[in-house]
Design an enzyme around this catalytic site. Structure first.
Site, PDB file in Angstrom:
ATOM      1  N   CYS A 112      -4.922   4.931  -4.745  1.00 46.75           N
ATOM      2  CA  CYS A 112      -3.478   5.105  -4.801  1.00 46.75           C
ATOM      3  C   CYS A 112      -3.086   6.061  -5.928  1.00 46.75           C
ATOM      4  O   CYS A 112      -3.471   7.224  -5.929  1.00 46.75           O
ATOM      5  CB  CYS A 112      -2.818   3.729  -4.911  1.00 46.75           C
ATOM      6  N   HIS A 113      -2.316   5.597  -6.918  1.00 45.27           N
ATOM      7  CA  HIS A 113      -1.886   6.408  -8.055  1.00 45.27           C
ATOM      8  C   HIS A 113      -2.913   6.405  -9.198  1.00 45.27           C
ATOM      9  O   HIS A 113      -2.731   7.113 -10.180  1.00 45.27           O
ATOM     10  CB  HIS A 113      -0.555   5.893  -8.611  1.00 45.27           C
TER      11      HIS A 113
END
Length: 187
Positions: A112-113
């Site tokens: 994800c991030h």
């Protein structure tokens, strides 16, 4: 695979605002395969999850970041979420901890991030990686070759996009953990 993973230890580095499934699902997959997992937090205190659209459960920490180093573990997992990696990418201890895994050639898995942490640690240049779409340009700007695929492996670095990719992410994490050190990694 479980027998090859006996005795392995993995650190999951996170702080408040991690995407709940991106910590809980890999931790469960690792534990199911006999891996000892430690949730490492900056202060060694419980951290609160973000569960897709709102705050989720609080997860206990096993150890404080100041009390561990890369040599304690065989691999590192970095959950995403928006708040968690944004805070950790400004934490020098977290950056040094992540970078040490690359210097040692040990597997690192980021979803994800979470690649924001790796960008700030200075370890993404020349790497083939994926992430949530909003981090793609950040990775490109840092010299990574970003691709839109469920999971990407580059010399022990495992990256995935979102929670929908967790099955692929976990499979590759377990495979890389079983393989161990990768001499092709660079920091």
């Amino acid at each position: 695979m479980s027998q090859a993973l006996d005795g392995k230890r993995v650190a999951i580095l996170a702080t408040d605002g991690f995407e709940e499934s991106e910590l809980s699902v890999p931790r469960a997959a690792l534990q199911k395969n006999g891996v000892e997992v430690h949730v490492v937090t900056p202060e060694g205190k419980g951290i609160r999850a973000w569960a897709e659209t709102d705050w989720g459960d609080t997860y206990d920490a096993d150890v404080a970041l100041a009390d561990v180093n890369e040599s304690d573990y065989h691999a590192l997992v970095l959950p995403g979420g928006l708040f968690n990696p944004d805070a950790l990418r400004l934490n020098d201890d977290a950056l040094n901890f992540a970078k040490a895994f690359f210097q040692a050639g040990k597997p690192v898995a980021a979803i994800c991030h979470a690649p924001w942490i790796l960008i700030n640690a200075g370890v993404v240049e020349g790497r083939r990686m994926t992430s949530v779409a909003s981090v793609a340009q950040d990775l490109r700007n840092a010299g990574a070759n970003w691709v839109d695929e469920p999971v990407v492996v580059d010399s022990g670095l495992v990256t995935s996009r979102t929670p929908k990719d967790l099955d692929d992410f976990n499979a590759k994490l377990l495979e890389e953990l079983q393989e161990g050190r990768h001499s092709g990694q660079h920091a």
